[in-house]
Design a protein around this motif. Sequence first.
Motif, PDB file in Angstrom:
ATOM      1  N   GLN A  61      15.167  18.553  -7.772  1.00 22.01           N
ATOM      2  CA  GLN A  61      15.800  20.026  -8.091  1.00 22.01           C
ATOM      3  C   GLN A  61      15.685  20.086  -6.157  1.00 22.01           C
ATOM      4  O   GLN A  61      14.578  20.201  -6.036  1.00 22.01           O
ATOM      5  N   ASP A  88      23.073  22.910  -4.626  1.00 24.15           N
ATOM      6  CA  ASP A  88      22.137  23.625  -5.379  1.00 24.15           C
ATOM      7  C   ASP A  88      22.079  22.574  -6.267  1.00 24.15           C
ATOM      8  O   ASP A  88      22.618  22.973  -7.110  1.00 24.15           O
ATOM      9  N   GLY A  89      21.425  21.874  -6.484  1.00 25.94           N
ATOM     10  CA  GLY A  89      20.850  21.184  -7.911  1.00 25.94           C
ATOM     11  C   GLY A  89      20.055  20.176  -7.643  1.00 25.94           C
ATOM     12  O   GLY A  89      18.912  19.665  -6.921  1.00 25.94           O
TER      13      GLY A  89
END
Length: 308
Positions: free
Chosen positions: A128, A78-79
Amino acid sequence: MFQPTIFVFSFLIPLVSAQCGPGAIYQASGSRCLNVFRTASSFQSAEEICATLSGHLVSIHNTIDNTFISSQAQKYFDGGVWLGAKTTAPDVTNPLNWYWTDGSNFDYQNYKVGQPSPQGDTACMQLQTGTAKWQTTNCTAQLPFICSYSSSVTPTCPSVTIPSHCPSGYTWYDETDFCYKNTVRFTSFNDARSSCQADGGDLASIHSANENQFLVDLSKAGITNKDKSHSDDVFIGLVYQNSKWQWTDGSAVNFLNWGDGEPNNMDKEWWTSLVADPHEDKNTENTRWNNVAQIDMRAFICKKAPLH
């Protein structure tokens, strides 16, 4: 040896294909194969790893592919994740200043609100995974990444070695092709320089705003300095000798970044500190330089040539 965690996925219905190598997934759209690497690397190192697979960092050219890539990558982290877009011009709002490392046209963008934002003279692009939105990032940041390569090429599957540019403890900066190390130790200028020389380098010289910002990011402690003596700053290698400022490594003084009103007190302040963290009383000095007397500092930055 670097052992990446590899996930391979397709934009469309997954089709196992020997064209992508054993166990890999064929991307029917564009006849490409994709590998997701969870090990964080700089943009340059990530691109070099992709090159060992005869590919490049992934490029994106439409909404369907952008949405699919972000949703698949989010299964593994995640990111932010590197895309293969980079600019070497400070105006990041002009699409003509951007290029994909695979040579394809920069014909699609999906920026989040407030983006793109300047990063200096050069910038790189991250996706993202949670929002499928893009944002500009300093190219030295450490992020996971996605490689794309032709399905007609069968990669050696893979042990991939991250190129070793610097010895242990040093960080490579691709723009200067030098290695840097921030040492947090309360010490004098002479002891700091001796430590750098023992490593085969010298205290850091700085020759551009980008290099200066890189060293700020490398050495900042995330504090607000309250010590008016500047002992919470970081030694760099600029000294006043023979009635002029000189870098201890002998390089040209072709860039200066003094804080407001600096240098001053030239009867005794002959050494230089980088103000990596803001000062409570003089915020205008943040990221800039101050000339100081013979005092101890909390840290110092060494600079040396790379291994290659």
